[in-house]
Design a protein around this motif. Structure first.
Motif, PDB file in Angstrom:
ATOM      1  N   LEU A  76       0.710  -1.180  -0.119  1.00  0.00           N
ATOM      2  CA  LEU A  76       0.220   0.033   0.005  1.00  0.00           C
ATOM      3  C   LEU A  76       0.977   1.294  -0.088  1.00  0.00           C
ATOM      4  N   PRO A  77       0.531   2.275  -0.664  1.00  0.00           N
ATOM      5  CA  PRO A  77       1.295   3.659  -0.684  1.00  0.00           C
ATOM      6  C   PRO A  77       1.300   4.104   0.588  1.00  0.00           C
ATOM      7  N   ILE A  78       2.541   4.990   0.683  1.00  0.00           N
ATOM      8  CA  ILE A  78       2.667   5.274   2.092  1.00  0.00           C
ATOM      9  C   ILE A  78       2.809   7.211   2.259  1.00  0.00           C
ATOM     10  N   THR A  79       2.241   7.467   0.835  1.00  0.00           N
ATOM     11  CA  THR A  79       2.260   8.904   0.605  1.00  0.00           C
ATOM     12  C   THR A  79       1.429   9.591   1.629  1.00  0.00           C
ATOM     13  N   GLY A  80       1.552  10.751   2.266  1.00  0.00           N
ATOM     14  CA  GLY A  80       0.533  11.465   2.930  1.00  0.00           C
ATOM     15  C   GLY A  80       0.259  10.891   4.481  1.00  0.00           C
ATOM     16  N   GLY A  81      -0.222  12.008   5.145  1.00  0.00           N
ATOM     17  CA  GLY A  81      -0.275  11.491   6.739  1.00  0.00           C
ATOM     18  C   GLY A  81      -1.333  10.715   6.849  1.00  0.00           C
ATOM     19  N   ASN A  82      -2.646  10.530   6.092  1.00  0.00           N
ATOM     20  CA  ASN A  82      -3.453   9.312   6.200  1.00  0.00           C
ATOM     21  C   ASN A  82      -3.755   8.612   4.890  1.00  0.00           C
ATOM     22  N   SER A  83      -2.323   7.902   4.884  1.00  0.00           N
ATOM     23  CA  SER A  83      -2.025   7.130   3.388  1.00  0.00           C
ATOM     24  C   SER A  83      -2.801   6.074   3.803  1.00  0.00           C
ATOM     25  N   PRO A  84      -2.819   5.089   2.600  1.00  0.00           N
ATOM     26  CA  PRO A  84      -3.551   3.723   2.619  1.00  0.00           C
ATOM     27  C   PRO A  84      -2.683   2.784   3.523  1.00  0.00           C
ATOM     28  N   ARG A  85      -1.747   3.023   3.693  1.00  0.00           N
ATOM     29  CA  ARG A  85      -0.801   2.247   4.520  1.00  0.00           C
ATOM     30  C   ARG A  85      -0.867   2.360   6.011  1.00  0.00           C
ATOM     31  N   HIS A  86      -0.940   3.532   6.323  1.00  0.00           N
ATOM     32  CA  HIS A  86      -1.453   4.047   7.784  1.00  0.00           C
ATOM     33  C   HIS A  86      -2.936   3.669   8.083  1.00  0.00           C
ATOM     34  N   ARG A  87      -3.805   3.919   7.087  1.00  0.00           N
ATOM     35  CA  ARG A  87      -5.235   3.252   7.593  1.00  0.00           C
ATOM     36  C   ARG A  87      -5.156   1.928   7.688  1.00  0.00           C
ATOM     37  N   TYR A  88      -4.416   1.185   6.986  1.00  0.00           N
ATOM     38  CA  TYR A  88      -4.566  -0.455   7.235  1.00  0.00           C
ATOM     39  C   TYR A  88      -3.858  -0.695   8.646  1.00  0.00           C
ATOM     40  N   ASP A  89      -2.628   0.122   8.940  1.00  0.00           N
ATOM     41  CA  ASP A  89      -2.130  -0.061  10.127  1.00  0.00           C
ATOM     42  C   ASP A  89      -3.406   0.029  11.321  1.00  0.00           C
ATOM     43  N   ARG A  90      -4.051   1.071  11.036  1.00  0.00           N
ATOM     44  CA  ARG A  90      -5.192   1.354  12.135  1.00  0.00           C
ATOM     45  C   ARG A  90      -6.147   0.155  12.192  1.00  0.00           C
ATOM     46  N   LYS A  91      -6.528  -0.062  10.901  1.00  0.00           N
ATOM     47  CA  LYS A  91      -7.584  -1.106  11.052  1.00  0.00           C
ATOM     48  C   LYS A  91      -7.423  -1.893   9.678  1.00  0.00           C
ATOM     49  N   PRO A  92      -6.950  -3.046   9.669  1.00  0.00           N
ATOM     50  CA  PRO A  92      -6.373  -3.831   8.716  1.00  0.00           C
ATOM     51  C   PRO A  92      -7.783  -4.446   8.361  1.00  0.00           C
ATOM     52  N   ASP A  93      -7.891  -4.386   6.890  1.00  0.00           N
ATOM     53  CA  ASP A  93      -9.050  -4.951   6.100  1.00  0.00           C
ATOM     54  C   ASP A  93      -8.577  -6.259   5.506  1.00  0.00           C
ATOM     55  N   TRP A  94      -9.665  -6.842   4.869  1.00  0.00           N
ATOM     56  CA  TRP A  94      -9.063  -7.999   4.128  1.00  0.00           C
ATOM     57  C   TRP A  94      -9.200  -7.716   2.624  1.00  0.00           C
ATOM     58  N   ASP A  95      -8.242  -7.716   1.852  1.00  0.00           N
ATOM     59  CA  ASP A  95      -8.109  -7.265   0.400  1.00  0.00           C
ATOM     60  C   ASP A  95      -7.479  -8.321  -0.072  1.00  0.00           C
ATOM     61  N   ALA A  96      -8.090  -8.927  -1.110  1.00  0.00           N
ATOM     62  CA  ALA A  96      -7.431  -9.876  -2.100  1.00  0.00           C
ATOM     63  C   ALA A  96      -6.285  -9.769  -2.363  1.00  0.00           C
ATOM     64  N   GLN A  97      -5.770  -8.474  -2.768  1.00  0.00           N
ATOM     65  CA  GLN A  97      -4.385  -8.287  -3.271  1.00  0.00           C
ATOM     66  C   GLN A  97      -3.297  -8.638  -2.404  1.00  0.00           C
ATOM     67  N   HIS A  98      -3.721  -8.705  -1.109  1.00  0.00           N
ATOM     68  CA  HIS A  98      -2.703  -9.186  -0.102  1.00  0.00           C
ATOM     69  C   HIS A  98      -2.535 -10.624  -0.023  1.00  0.00           C
ATOM     70  N   PHE A  99      -3.110 -11.393  -0.908  1.00  0.00           N
ATOM     71  CA  PHE A  99      -3.101 -12.799  -0.837  1.00  0.00           C
ATOM     72  C   PHE A  99      -2.691 -13.485  -2.054  1.00  0.00           C
ATOM     73  N   TYR A 100      -1.959 -12.650  -2.833  1.00  0.00           N
ATOM     74  CA  TYR A 100      -1.397 -13.250  -3.946  1.00  0.00           C
ATOM     75  C   TYR A 100       0.036 -12.639  -4.291  1.00  0.00           C
ATOM     76  N   ALA A 101       0.914 -13.260  -4.903  1.00  0.00           N
ATOM     77  CA  ALA A 101       2.236 -12.814  -5.138  1.00  0.00           C
ATOM     78  C   ALA A 101       2.117 -11.781  -6.133  1.00  0.00           C
ATOM     79  N   SER A 102       3.345 -10.899  -6.163  1.00  0.00           N
ATOM     80  CA  SER A 102       3.359 -10.030  -7.161  1.00  0.00           C
ATOM     81  C   SER A 102       4.694  -9.630  -7.518  1.00  0.00           C
ATOM     82  N   ARG A 103       4.951  -9.281  -8.834  1.00  0.00           N
ATOM     83  CA  ARG A 103       6.287  -9.009  -9.338  1.00  0.00           C
ATOM     84  C   ARG A 103       6.561  -7.479  -8.902  1.00  0.00           C
TER      85      ARG A 103
END
Length: 674
Positions: free
Chosen positions: A183-210
């Motif tokens: 997840l991108p980290i840019t910005g104080g309320n970045s997707p990464r920081h939001r995920y840290d506070r409240k991890p959601d279940w996103d399909a992209q977190h369960f497959y390998a990526s190049r």
């Protein structure tokens, strides 16, 4: 248990494929020993089946339930196991042959790679790969997945190292990263920081990526929920794991154009109860039992899974680490707050000086084998670079100031021993036909050491640290080697160089006078240069019963292969016990373990040998006997104790290269003509 139940060959047409699930264990300790009073030692870390805890127990649980595991063991821990607990390595090798484990690669000493030179990182990775070949019988080319040290990932700095064809495995293919890094980290309320506070279940977190810009590397995402919930501490955590895995099984790979994998990855010490919840082993066994009874979950080895999986996504994996380290512990996303902490500066300075000194002496001409040992020591000295002791968390200490940990400080401080090794390497390459005796600060610790050297030997004595012989090198043959001294082994938080280590007595050196190991000596150079050289050390510790004790240390000729020591005790002492620590060919002992070391007696001498060299201790009088040392073994060496009655006595410490020795096979013992 059989995992064939979920294969396409025997699965009903309307039954979904089982969820691919990978267990990844990361085990990291320094080259520790036993006998600590402030921490657990290597025996406790290894544990046992009977004790139902430790690394061995977790491995046996995997065997019991037939669940494959992906395991990374740091090179420093491998070397500790090879010396102290070789049966653990035997178990790992057996499980590898049984197809129950995949070995995961990483850096030998878990240095934070983005802060080190490319060539240094290559050496770190190759050292680890070589150790896996030597100690685990796993060929480097079979090791394709990578564990980033402290899970700090930086694509720009690390991808080119992992894909470098100079690596023994010709490059890694897969790297474990925390799912938040997708997840991108840019910005104080970045997707990464939001995920840290409240991890959601996103399909992209369960497959390998190049990895975009990753030179072909594939990112394997570590699932945050699985990491937090395994081993399940509560019924709710077990239910959360099952619910998430069933959710993954309900996803349609066709919609995502990639195959799914759920990855649990964390410290192996957590389920083994090494510094974590003591209930961890029982909880982990319960989880493995549940897993063995869930045919809709398929435990996998990651490289085997990835070799046939559909991996179509390309991801920009921005730099970072796991959430707790980045935020709660205060290290920062790229570990920058810890590495650039001013409190770490002195230790980084020690390492930088030692590395510069080794490189400089190498350019002036130096023996390759001893330079290899110096470089090996530098690799170990960056162990857990700049790690701080957090106030909270599993690695926390409520009494900590949050600064650099004692273990990382000690490792970095002792990096300066590499310069001493490099000095011996330089001498072997540039030696003359004379003996030399002089004082100099060889390791940049502010204290002068006494150096005696000739065509055969290079000896370092610390007058201020008990008048002990802290290092002895054989420099006669093509390959120089350390035969006394074990600087790369754990120093148990001790930062001072050359000091005698009381608990445990892991660095005895030689000429360690029992009860007086910390006494201070003055030095007089009797003969400084020529055929033979000699120095006189006098005990100046006025509060010591050994005050006034004299040690005369000499080399009798430029080709003498013995250090000869004469003792004269003060009137108050009628006898003395002296200890000697012998580590013949220390570099080989580190890399191969105890199996190459032999001990035996011959003609009044007590000898230790490997295939390459013999080092021995021989008293010069009958009024002496071999006693029991504090401990018969220390980190990568054997200890001897000589007990002498009388105020005057002598002892010789000799070295003989096996290539030059007369070898006698008798009664299955190796004897050497000395």
């Amino acid at each position: 248990m059989s995992f064939n139940a979920g294969t396409k060959a025997n699965r009903p047409w309307n039954q979904p494929a089982p969820v691919a699930f990978a267990i990844v264990h990361h085990a990291n300790q320094y080259i520790i020993s036993d006998g600590y009073t402030n921490r657990s030692g290597i025996a406790s870390a290894v544990g046992s089946v009977a004790a139902k805890r430790g690394l061995t127990y977790i491995l046996e649980l995997h065997r019991t339930y037939g669940i494959p595991a992906n395991i990374h063991i740091s090179g420093t821990l491998l070397e500790a196991l090879a010396w102290h607990q070789p049966q653990c390595l035997a178990l790992l090798k057996k499980m590898y042959r049984e197809n129950l484990i995949e070995i995961v690669g990483s850096a030998y000493s878990q240095n934070i790679m983005r802060y080190f030179r490319h060539e240094y990182n290559i050496d770190q990775l190759n050292e680890q790969l070589d150790l896996c070949g030597t100690l685990l019988d796993v060929q480097p080319r079979q090791i394709k997945s990578f564990w980033p040290p402290e899970r700090v990932w930086d694509t720009r700095r690390m991808a080119r190292v992992l894909r470098d064809p100079a690596l023994r495995n010709e490059g890694f293919e897969y790297v474990f990263v925390d799912d938040r890094l997708l997840l991108p980290i840019t910005g104080g309320n970045s997707p990464r920081h939001r995920y840290d506070r409240k991890p959601d279940w996103d399909a992209q977190h369960f497959y390998a990526s190049r990895i975009e810009g990753g030179q072909g590397l594939i990112a394997l995402p570590i699932a945050a929920n699985l990491r937090h919930s395994i081993p399940p501490r509560t019924r709710e955590q077990q239910q959360s794991v099952e619910k998430q895995l069933r959710w993954i099984g309900s996803l349609s790979p066709a919609l995502h154009r990639s195959d799914f994998i759920a990855i649990y990855a964390d410290d192996m010490e957590k389920p083994a109860a090494i510094g974590w919840d003591p209930e961890g082993p029982a909880q982990f066994e319960g989880f493995l039992r549940w897993l063995s009874e869930a045919p809709w979950v398929r435990p996998v080895k990651v490289s085997e899974w990835a070799a046939s999986a559909r991996i179509d996504e390309i991801k920009d994996v921005e730099g970072g680490t796991y959430a707790e380290l980045a935020t709660e512990f205060g290290a920062g996303e790229l570990y920058e707050k810890w590495y650039f902490d001013p409190r770490w500066d002195p230790y980084q300075g020690h390492f930088a000086w030692a590395e510069r000194r080794v490189r400089h002496l190498e350019t002036l001409g130096a023996n390759p084998a001893l330079i290899e040992l110096a470089n090996k020591h530098l690799l170990a000295s960056s162990w857990e670079t700049a790690w701080h002791t957090p106030v909270v968390g599993a690695h926390g200490d409520s009494n900590s100031d949050g600064g650099p940990s004692g273990a990382s400080r000690a490792a970095a401080s002792h990096s300066r021993h590499a310069a001493m090794i490099a000095e011996a390497a330089h001498w072997q390459f540039n030696k003359d036909e004379k003996s030399h005796c002089y004082l100099c600060d060889i390791d940049h610790d502010g204290e002068e050491e006494l150096i005696l050297k000739n065509r055969e030997l290079f000896a370092v004595v610390s007058p201020s640290r008990g008048g002990r012989l802290v290092a002895l090198f054989a420099v006669a043959g093509d390959d120089g080697m350390m035969v006394i001294g074990n600087p790369t082994d754990d120093w148990n938080l001790k930062e001072e160089l050359n000091d005698y280590m009381d608990i445990p007595p892991n660095h005895p050196g030689a000429l360690a006078d029992v009860g007086f190991e910390h006494d201070f000596y003055s030095v007089g150079i009797v003969d400084a240069k020529g055929g033979g050289v000699q120095a006189r050390l006098r005990n100046q510790q006025s509060t010591s019963a050994a005050f006034g004790l004299v040690k005369e240390i000499r080399l009798d000729s430029y080709e003498d292969h013995m250090v000869r020591v004469s003792y004269v005790l003060p009137e108050g002492l009628s006898g003395l016990d002296v200890e000697f620590g012998l580590s013949p060919d220390y570099l080989s002992l580190l890399r191969k373990g105890r199996s190459i070391l032999e001990q035996y007696d011959l003609d009044g001498a007590r000898c230790c040998s490997t295939d390459s060299v013999v080092v021995w201790v021989k008293p010069d009088r009958a009024a002496s006997r071999w006693g029991e040392p504090y401990q018969s073994e220390f980190g990568h060496g054997r200890a001897l104790r000589l007990s002498v009655q009388g105020r005057r006595f002598g002892v010789s410490i000799g070295v003989q290269l096996r290539a030059n020795a007369s070898i006698i096979e008798a009664n299955s013992a190796v004897s050497v003509e000395i």
